[in-house]
Enzyme design. Structure first.
Site, short mmCIF file in Angstrom:
data_model
loop_
_atom_site.label_atom_id
_atom_site.label_comp_id
_atom_site.label_asym_id
_atom_site.label_seq_id
_atom_site.Cartn_x
_atom_site.Cartn_y
_atom_site.Cartn_z
N GLY A 12 -11.09 -0.66 -3.44
CA GLY A 12 -10.40 -1.36 -2.35
C GLY A 12 -11.46 -1.93 -1.43
CG LEU A 13 -14.62 -3.00 -2.90
CD1 LEU A 13 -15.52 -3.56 -4.01
CD2 LEU A 13 -15.38 -1.97 -2.08
CB VAL A 15 -12.35 -6.11 6.46
CG1 VAL A 15 -13.36 -5.99 7.58
CG2 VAL A 15 -11.93 -7.55 6.29
CB ALA A 79 -0.89 3.09 4.73
CG ASN A 105 -4.81 3.72 9.84
OD1 ASN A 105 -5.20 4.81 10.27
ND2 ASN A 105 -5.20 2.56 10.35
CB SER A 131 -11.28 6.03 14.58
OG SER A 131 -11.12 5.21 15.72
N GLY A 133 -12.74 0.71 13.46
CA GLY A 133 -12.55 -0.65 12.98
C GLY A 133 -13.66 -1.08 12.03
CE LYS A 185 -7.97 6.12 12.96
NZ LYS A 185 -6.91 5.18 12.83
CG HIS A 188 -8.29 8.51 17.66
ND1 HIS A 188 -7.99 7.18 17.40
CD2 HIS A 188 -9.52 8.49 18.22
CE1 HIS A 188 -8.98 6.41 17.80
NE2 HIS A 188 -9.93 7.19 18.29
CG ASN A 189 -4.77 5.31 15.90
OD1 ASN A 189 -5.90 5.80 15.89
ND2 ASN A 189 -4.41 4.35 15.08
CD GLU A 192 -6.98 2.88 19.78
OE1 GLU A 192 -7.54 3.68 19.00
OE2 GLU A 192 -6.61 1.75 19.42
NE ARG A 449 21.87 23.12 26.13
CZ ARG A 449 21.59 24.11 25.32
NH1 ARG A 449 21.09 25.23 25.80
NH2 ARG A 449 21.78 24.00 24.02
CG HIS A 455 25.15 25.56 24.46
ND1 HIS A 455 25.23 25.50 23.09
CD2 HIS A 455 25.74 24.42 24.91
CE1 HIS A 455 25.83 24.37 22.72
NE2 HIS A 455 26.16 23.71 23.81
P1 ATR Z 1 -7.16 -6.85 4.55
O1 ATR Z 1 -5.82 -7.05 5.18
O2 ATR Z 1 -8.22 -6.37 5.46
O3 ATR Z 1 -7.57 -7.94 3.62
P2 ATR Z 1 -5.68 -4.92 3.14
O4 ATR Z 1 -4.72 -6.00 2.79
O5 ATR Z 1 -5.34 -3.86 4.07
O6 ATR Z 1 -7.00 -5.61 3.58
O7 ATR Z 1 -6.17 -4.22 1.82
C1 ATR Z 1 -6.27 -4.95 0.71
C2 ATR Z 1 -6.99 -4.11 -0.32
O8 ATR Z 1 -6.07 -3.28 -0.99
C3 ATR Z 1 -7.59 -5.04 -1.33
O9 ATR Z 1 -8.76 -4.46 -1.82
C4 ATR Z 1 -6.49 -5.09 -2.35
O10 ATR Z 1 -6.92 -5.50 -3.63
P3 ATR Z 1 -6.97 -7.08 -4.00
O11 ATR Z 1 -8.25 -7.59 -3.45
O12 ATR Z 1 -6.93 -7.07 -5.47
O13 ATR Z 1 -5.75 -7.71 -3.38
C5 ATR Z 1 -6.07 -3.65 -2.37
N1 ATR Z 1 -4.74 -3.45 -2.95
C6 ATR Z 1 -3.56 -3.74 -2.39
N2 ATR Z 1 -2.54 -3.39 -3.19
C7 ATR Z 1 -3.09 -2.83 -4.29
C8 ATR Z 1 -2.58 -2.26 -5.49
N3 ATR Z 1 -1.25 -2.16 -5.70
N4 ATR Z 1 -3.45 -1.79 -6.40
C9 ATR Z 1 -4.78 -1.88 -6.17
N5 ATR Z 1 -5.33 -2.40 -5.07
C10 ATR Z 1 -4.50 -2.89 -4.13
#
Ligand code: ATR
Length: 474
Positions: A12-13, A15, A79, A105, A131, A133, A185, A188-189, A192, A449, A455
Site C-alpha cells: 500500500g504505497l 502517500v 481502513a 486508521n 500519527s 500525517g 490513536k 488521541h484524535n 486533538e 426515577r 428504579h
Molecule cells: P491516498 O488517498 O493517499 O491516495 P488511499 O486511497 O488511502 O491513499 O490508499 C490507497 C492505497 O490503498 C493504494 O496503495 C491502493 O492501491 P492502488 O494504488 O492499487 O489503488 C491501496 N488499495 C486500496 N484498495 C485496495 C485493495 N482492495 N487491495 C489492495 N490495495 C488496495
C-alpha cells in the site's frame, strides 16, 4: 516457503505507505515494497531508491517471499474493506509467527476482530496507530502498536527506530493487546479535536473582545507558545493567523469558509465514550461544534432572526483579558486531556488492556499533532500514581487549574453575556464544577426515577437499595 532478506515489507504505497517505506529504508532496513498497482511501487523505487535498500516486488507472493522470518508486513491501505481484502490475500502466504501490521486508521473493534481471526492461524496481527500525517510518516511519527507483547519483541525495535524522538526517547511503545493501539490513536484524535476547538474559541473571544485582526491574534498565540501552552497546534495557529491570502491580500483565515469537516475519529471517540459511560464533554462539544458549523440550513434559518440581546463588548484592559483567555484555555485543555485519559482507563479495564497512561503521554510528545511540552507533566503525574483516578487531581494540575479558575469563570461569563459561543470552554468549566461538587443534583434525578419507574435509590445515611411507595403523594 522461500524467505528473503528484507527485514520489513510495506504494502500500500499511497502517500502514507510510501513515506513509511522511505523512513524504514533511511534507517538502514531492507524494505520489500508492494502495491496493488505496480506502477506506484516502481515510481517509489525510481524516485527514492537511493535513500536505502528497497526490494521491489510485483505480486503479493513475491512480496512475502522477499521477507526474512518472522515476516513483518506493514499494510497501509484504506481502513475497511480494502484492509480486509489485503489481509485475505496475505494470510494464505504467511506462516505461524509472522506479523501483520495494520498501520491504517482502523476502528478498534475491527482490529479486535482481525486480531482474533489471525491469532487462530498462529499469526500476529498488530493494529497500530500512526500519527503525524505525511510529514510524520517520513521523518518520525508517533507510533501506537497493539497486538501481542511477543510480536513487539521483534517488531518494536524497528518501529522505535523510525519513530519521532524526544530527548532521545522514542515516541513508540507497546500499548496493549489486540485493539489497544488503534483505540489509543482514536482517543488521541478525539483530544486533538478538543484542543483545536479550544484554540478556535480563544481566537473567537480575542476577536470579539478586542476587535483584533487575525495577524494581531496570531502574535498573541506566538507569545503563548513560550509558556504552558507550548505545542505544535498553538505554533501552527500563530502561523495560520498571520498568513496572508495570496489571491486577495486579506488575512487567510478571513477568506476560509467557517464549516469544519471531519473524517470520523472524533465521532468514534464520542460513540465509545457513550458506550463506556465516560463524560468526555470537551471532545464531544468539539465534535458537535464541527457539526454545527456545517449545519447550513439551520444556520441560515437562525442567522439574523434569533435575537442576541447583547451589548457592545469593550474590554477595558486588553492585557488582562488576553491573560484571562490564556488561563481559561489552559484549564479547559487540562480538562479535555483528563477526560481523554479517563476514557483510556475505562476501555483498558473493559478490555483487559492494562494500558500505561503515562507511557501514552510520553509517546505523544513528538511526531503527532497534539505534541506538546505539557505531556511531560501528564507522564510525571502517572509516575507519581499509576492508578490516579483523575488527572485534574494530580497536585501539578490541581495547582495549575487553581491558578486560572477565576480567570476561567470571567471568560465563560463574558462569553455568555456577549453572545460568543464557547461550547468547549463552557462545558469544561461545567465539568470542573461538577466533578469537584460536594453534592450534585443527581439526588433529585434518582428520586424522580424511583417515583415513575420504581428504579430504587441509595441513601446517604444507610447502606442498601430502597424504594418508596409514592402512591399517596399524588
Ligand atoms: P491516498 O488517498 O493517499 O491516495 P488511499 O486511497 O488511502 O491513499 O490508499 C490507497 C492505497 O490503498 C493504494 O496503495 C491502493 O492501491 P492502488 O494504488 O492499487 O489503488 C491501496 N488499495 C486500496 N484498495 C485496495 C485493495 N482492495 N487491495 C489492495 N490495495 C488496495
Amino acid at each position: 516457503t522461500t524467505t528473503g532478506t528484507a527485514q520489513i515489507g510495506v504494502t500500500g504505497l499511497a502517500v502514507m505507505g510510501r513515506n513509511l517505506a522511505r523512513n524504514f529504508a533511511r534507517h538502514g532496513y531492507t524494505v520489500a515494497v508492494h502495491n496493488r498497482t505496480a506502477a506506484r511501487m516502481r515510481s517509489l523505487v525510481a524516485d527514492h531508491g537511493d535513500e536505502g535498500t528497497f526490494v521491489p516486488t510485483e505480486t503479493m507472493a513475491d512480496f512475502v517471499a522477499a521477507l526474512e522470518r518472522p515476516r513483518k508486513v506493514v499494510v497501509m491501505v484504506q481502513a475497511g474493506a480494502a484492509t480486509d481484502a489485503v489481509i485475505d490475500e496475505l494470510v494464505p502466504l504467511l506462516e505461524a509467527g509472522d506479523i501483520v501490521v495494520d498501520a491504517g486508521n482502523a476502528h478498534f473493534p475491527d482490529t479486535r476482530r482481525r486480531e482474533a481471526a489471525l491469532r487462530e492461524k498462529g499469526l500476529h496481527f498488530v493494529g497500530t496507530g500512526v500519527s503525524g500525517g505525511e510529514e510524520g510518516a517520513l521523518n518520525g511519527p508517533s507510533i501506537m502498536p497493539g497486538g501481542t507483547r511477543e510480536s513487539y519483541e521483534s517488531l518494536g525495535p524497528i518501529l522505535e527506530a523510525i519513530s519521532a524522538k524526544v530527548d532521545g526517547v522514542p515516541c513508540c511503545t507497546w500499548v496493549g493487546p489486540d485493539g489497544a493501539g488503534h483505540f489509543v490513536k482514536m482517543v488521541h484524535n478525539g483530544i486533538e479535536y478538543a484542543d483545536m476547538q479550544l484554540i478556535a474559541e480563544a481566537y473567537d473571544l480575542l476577536k470579539a473582545g478586542l476587535g483584533a485582526s487575525a495577524a494581531e491574534i496570531g502574535e498573541v498565540f506566538a507569545a503563548w507558545n513560550s509558556g504552558d501552552l507550548e505545542s505544535f497546534l498553538i505554533e501552527i495557529t500563530a502561523d495560520v493567523l498571520q498568513h496572508v491570502d495570496a489571491a486577495t491580500g486579506k488575512a487567510f483565515v478571513d477568506v476560509v469558509a467557517d464549516a469544519a469537516e471531519q473524517k470520523g475519529t472524533g465521532r468514534w471517540t464520542v460513540q465509545n465514550a457513550l458506550d463506556l459511560g465516560v463524560p468526555i464533554t470537551g471532545i464531544a462539544e468539539a465534535t458537535f461544534a464541527r457539526a454545527l458549523s456545517g449545519s447550513a440550513p439551520q444556520r441560515a434559518a437562525a442567522r439574523g432572526v434569533l435575537p442576541a440581546d447583547v451589548q457592545a463588548w469593550n474590554v477595558p484592559d486588553p492585557g488582562a483579558f488576553i491573560e484571562d483567555v490564556r488561563k481559561a484555555l489552559f484549564a479547559s485543555k487540562v480538562v479535555a486531556y483528563s477526560q481523554g485519559f479517563d476514557q483510556i482507563a475505562a476501555a483498558s479495564a473493559e478490555f483487559g488492556w492494562a494500558i500505561d497512561r503515562g507511557a501514552m503521554a510520553r509517546i505523544w510528545r513528538g511526531g503527532c499533532i497534539i505534541r506538546a511540552k505539557f505531556l511531560d507533566r501528564i507522564t510525571q503525574a502517572y509516575e507519581r500514581d499509576a492508578q490516579l483516578p483523575l488527572l485534574l487531581a494530580d497536585p501539578y494540575f490541581t495547582a495549575a487549574v487553581a491558578d486560572g479558575v477565576a480567570a476561567w469563570r470571567r471568560v465563560v461569563a463574558a462569553a455568555a453575556v456577549h453572545g460568543v459561543p464557547t461550547p468547549a470552554f463552557s462545558s469544561s468549566l461545567a465539568y470542573y464544577d461538577g466533578v469537584r461538587a460536594e453534592r450534585l443534583p443527581a439526588n433529585l434525578v434518582q428520586a424522580q426515577r424511583d417515583f415513575f419507574g420504581a428504579h430504587t435509590y441509595r441513601r446517604t445515611d444507610r447502606d442498601g437499595s430502597f424504594h418508596t411507595d409514592w402512591s399517596g403523594d399524588r
